[in-house]
Design a protein around this motif. Structure first.
Motif, PDB file in Angstrom:
ATOM      1  N   GLN A 193     -59.511  20.166 123.380  1.00 59.35           N
ATOM      2  CA  GLN A 193     -58.601  21.020 122.716  1.00 59.35           C
ATOM      3  C   GLN A 193     -59.158  21.910 121.634  1.00 59.35           C
ATOM      4  N   ALA A 216     -52.317  25.820 120.130  1.00 60.09           N
ATOM      5  CA  ALA A 216     -53.515  24.761 120.714  1.00 60.09           C
ATOM      6  C   ALA A 216     -53.686  25.081 122.185  1.00 60.09           C
ATOM      7  N   LEU A 218     -55.695  23.683 125.691  1.00 56.06           N
ATOM      8  CA  LEU A 218     -56.360  22.498 126.242  1.00 56.06           C
ATOM      9  C   LEU A 218     -57.278  22.948 127.262  1.00 56.06           C
TER      10      LEU A 218
END
Length: 651
Positions: A193, A216, A218
Motif C-alpha cells: 500500500q 490509501a 492497495l
C-alpha cells in the motif's frame, strides 16, 4: 460706599456685555482679508463669522481701560493667514478692545468667488489579474478655487488607489504518492500500500488532485507462483558428421524441472542442441574442396511505373567452387528477371457537355437539355468526369412572361434533399426532386424546374478499395545436399493494393529464406578394439578383456560398426598350472578383498582396488584350487566397492 461697591461689578458686566452691541457693534463679527495678517486691524465681515469670534477671557489688567481693571475683559480672535491665497484660519489672541474701537476705512467690495473645477482620471489597469492587486487614478484641476470659492475634493495631481481583483488566483492541486510499502509476501501474490499527500490544495478553478489527502491505495506485488530453479542436463553426444577433416557432433539439453517465476534458469532451453567440432584430423586421401560463395545484386529500376513492368538482378560469385565443394544457387553473371509495378496506370476521365437544345417554349418558361459525352474513360485512380457518358442535364429557358397574358402569380418551389448514393465507391449517382408549392399563373415567373422534375449528379467518385494479390514463387534448389543448406523464394505481387484494401503478406520482390537438407551427410562408422587388460591370474588360467572404441560415429545412411562403442571382449590367459612345492600359508579372513585358502606366497593373486569405469563390466576371477588341507576356495567379483571373500581354515 459699601452700596457703591455692591453694584459696581454688576455695572461692569453690563458695560462689558453691551460693548459689542453699542458703539462698536459693527465689529462684533470680523473676517481677515486674504492679504491682511496680524497685527493689522480687522475689517468687517458681511455674512461669515467663523473666523472672528467674541471670546470672554481671563481677568487681566489693562491700563487703557481703568474702569475694567480687575474685571473680565473681552478678547477678539483675529485671523492670521498662512499665505496670500488663503489657507486655514488660525486664531491669534490679542487685546482688540481699544484697537477695534478705532474707526476703519470702508472695505472695497469682495471679488466674486470662483469654484474649483477638476476631475478624476479613469482607473489604471489592475496590477494583478487575481489575488488582490492595486489600481490608481489622478485628480486634475483645470480651474483653481478663488475668493472663497468651493474647493475641489482633491489637490492637483493627487493620486488615490484602491484594491482590485480580490478573487483568489486559481491553481492546480499538488500532491504525491508515498513510496510503496514492503510486500506482504515474497512470492505467490502479495499486497502493498501507499498513501497520497496533498501539499497544496486546488484554488478557484484549478484542477483537483487525482486522490484525496491521506487516501490509501492497495496494489499487488510479487505476483505469480514462488520461484523454482530449472533442473536439466545435456544428453550424450551424437556421432561425428565426418570421419576426418573436422566434423560436427551434437547433443540435446533436456529439462526435467522447468523454471518458475524468478528461479534460476537452466544453462540451455529444453530441446536446445549444442554442437562441437570432432574428428579434426586431416583426411589423407580426400582432395581439397572449396564451397562456392556468391550473392544476388540489387534489383534494377522497374521499366514502368504502373501497368506491369520488369526488373532484373545479376548473381556475382566471389569464391568459385573447388572439388566437391557446394555449388552456388546460380552461375556467375546469371540474370534473374521479375515483374514490378503491376497496378493499373491511372487515366483521368475526359469529356464535355454538348450544346443546349432549343427551348420548348418562347415565353412563359420552357425547358432545354444537353448531353455529356466521355471521350476518354477513367482508369485506375484517375479523376472521374463531372458526369457519366450520355448523362442528360435540363434547365429552364424563356422564363419571361408572355406579353399578352394578364398579370399572374409567380411559381414557388424548391429542390428536395439528395437521395442516397447508388454506390459507396467507384462513382455512383444520386437524385433529388423539385417540389412546386405555388404553380405559376398567367404571366407570373416560372420555377427553375417543373413539379416532380428530377436532377441527378455523381457521388462517391473515389476509387473502391482493392486488396493486394500476390504469392510466393517456388523454392529454389538447396545450396547443400546434406548437412544443412539454404534455399530462397521471391514474393510476386500481381494486383497492387488500392485505397484501404488489404496489404499483401510481403512486398513485391521480397525474398524469403529457410534451411534445407538439414540431415547429416552420410558417414561410415569407424572403430577398433583397444589393448588387452592385464591377466587376472599369473597361472592356472586367468581372464583379460579389451573394449571396442568407436572413433567416428555413423552419420546418415553410413555403415554401422561391427560393435558398439565400449562393447567388451574377454579371453583366457596364463593357463599354465601353478607350482605346488611351496609350504602352506595360513590366511586370515579380513574385510578387505583377499584370496581364501592356504597358498604359497608366490601363488597369492592380489586383486587391485576397484576403479569405476563406465566401459569395464565386473569380471569374475576364479580362485585357483589350494594344495593344503580341506579349504574351500571362494569366488571374488569386482563389483562396486564391496568384495566377497573366501572362507579359510588352518590345519
Amino acid at each position: 460706599m459699601a452700596a457703591t461697591r455692591s453694584w459696581l461689578p454688576l455695572l461692569a458686566w453690563v458695560v462689558l456685555l453691551s460693548a459689542p452691541f453699542a458703539t462698536h457693534g459693527r465689529y462684533t463679527k470680523r473676517k481677515c482679508p486674504a492679504e491682511q495678517t496680524y497685527p493689522n486691524h480687522c475689517t468687517p465681515i458681511r455674512d461669515k463669522s467663523w473666523c472672528n469670534q467674541l471670546v470672554i477671557g481671563q481677568v487681566e489688567n489693562y491700563a487703557k481701560q481703568p474702569l475694567l481693571k480687575g474685571l473680565p475683559a473681552t478678547r477678539i480672535a483675529c485671523c492670521v493667514w498662512t499665505n496670500k491665497n488663503g489657507g486655514e484660519c488660525k486664531f491669534s489672541w490679542k487685546r482688540c478692545w481699544a484697537d477695534c474701537a478705532k474707526p476703519s476705512a470702508p472695505s472695497p467690495p469682495p471679488p466674486p468667488a470662483v469654484d474649483c473645477v477638476g476631475s478624476w482620471s479613469s482607473w489604471t489597469s489592475c496590477s494583478k489579474t487575481c489575488g488582490t492587486g492595486q489600481r490608481t487614478r489622478k485628480f486634475t484641476i483645470s480651474t483653481a478655487a478663488a475668493n472663497d470659492g468651493t474647493e475641489c475634493p482633491a489637490t492637483h495631481n493627487q493620486q488615490t488607489s484602491q484594491d482590485c481583483n480580490r478573487d483568489p488566483c486559481s491553481s492546480n492541486c499538488i500532491g504525491t504518492w508515498s513510496p510503496w510499502s514492503g510486500c506482504s509476501a515474497t512470492c505467490g501474490d502479495g499486497r502493498r500500500q501507499r498513501f497520497f499527500t496533498i501539499r497544496e490544495p486546488a484554488v478557484g478553478s484549478g484542477a483537483p488532485c487525482s486522490a484525496l489527502d491521506k487516501e490509501a491505495e492497495l496494489g499487488d506485488c510479487n505476483a505469480g507462483v514462488c520461484p523454482v530453479d530449472c533442473v536439466g542436463s545435456w544428453g550424450a553426444w551424437s556421432g561425428c558428421s565426418k570421419t576426418c577433416g573436422g566434423g560436427q557432433r551434437t547433443r540435446t539439453f533436456s529439462v526435467t524441472t522447468a523454471q518458475v517465476g524468478t528461479g534460476s534458469a537452466c544453462v540451455a532451453n529444453n530441446g536446445q542442441t549444442g554442437s562441437e567440432t570432432c574428428n579434426t584430423a586431416t583426411c589423407p586421401t580426400e582432395p581439397p574442396k572449396t564451397d562456392c560463395v556468391g550473392s544476388w545484386g540489387s534489383w534494377t529500376s522497374c521499366s514502368a511505373t504502373c501497368g506491369g513492368g520488369s526488373r532484373s538482378r545479376t548473381f556475382s560469385i566471389t569464391t568459385p567452387k573447388v572439388g566437391s565443394g557446394t555449388a552456388c544457387v546460380a552461375n556467375n553473371r546469371e540474370t534473374e528477371t521479375g515483374t514490378c509495378n503491376s497496378q493499373v496506370c491511372p487515366v483521368d476521365c475526359v469529356g464535355s457537355w454538348g450544346a443546349w437544345t432549343s427551348c420548348s417554349l418562347t415565353c412563359g418558361g420552357g425547358k432545354r437539355t444537353r448531353t455529356f459525352s466521355v471521350t476518354t474513360a477513367k482508369a485506375g485512380t484517375g479523376d472521374a468526369c463531372v458526369a457519366d457518358d450520355d448523362e442528360s442535364q435540363q434547365e429552364n429557358c424563356n422564363t419571361q412572361g408572355c406579353p399578352t397574358e394578364a398579370p399572374g402569380v409567380d411559381c414557388v418551389g424548391s429542390w428536395g434533399a439528395w437521395a442516397a448514393c447508388s454506390k459507396t465507391c467507384g462513382g455512383g449517382k444520386r437524385t433529388r426532386t423539385f417540389d412546386v408549392t405555388t404553380p405559376q399563373q398567367g404571366s407570373g415567373d416560372a420555377c427553375v424546374a417543373d413539379d416532380n422534375d428530377t436532377q441527378q449528379e455523381n457521388c462517391n467518385t473515389e476509387g473502391c478499395p482493392v486488396d493486394c494479390v500476390g504469392a510466393w514463387t517456388a523454392w529454389s534448389g538447396c545450396s547443400l545436399t546434406c548437412g544443412g543448406g539454404q534455399r530462397t523464394r521471391t514474393f510476386d505481387v500481381t494486383t497492387a493494393k488500392v485505397g484501404t484494401g488489404a496489404d499483401c503478406v510481403a512486398n513485391d520482390a521480397d525474398t524469403g529464406q529457410e534451411n534445407c537438407n538439414t540431415e547429416p551427410c552420410p558417414a561410415d562408422c569407424v572403430g577398433a578394439w583397444g589393448a588387452w587388460s592385464g591377466c587376472s591370474a599369473t597361472c592356472d588360467g586367468g581372464k583379460r578383456t579389451r573394449r571396442f572404441q568407436v572413433t567416428t560415429e555413423k552419420a546418415g545412411s553410413g555403415d554401422e560398426c561391427l560393435h558398439d562403442d565400449g562393447d567388451p571382449e574377454q579371453e583366457n590367459c596364463n593357463t599354465d598350472a601353478c607350482p605346488t612345492e611351496a609350504p602352506a600359508v595360513t590366511e586370515t579372513t579380513t574385510s578387505t578383498s583377499t584370496i581364501g585358502g592356504s597358498l604359497p606366497p608366490a601363488d597369492i593373486v592380489p586383486i587391485p582396488p576397484y576403479i569405476p569405469d563406465p566401459y569395464i563390466p565386473p569380471i569374475d576371477i576364479p580362485i585357483p584350487p589350494t594344495t593344503g588341507g580341506g579349504t574351500t576356495g571362494g569366488t571374488t567379483s569386482t563389483s562396486g566397492t564391496s568384495s566377497t571373500t573366501g572362507t579359510s581354515s588352518t590345519t
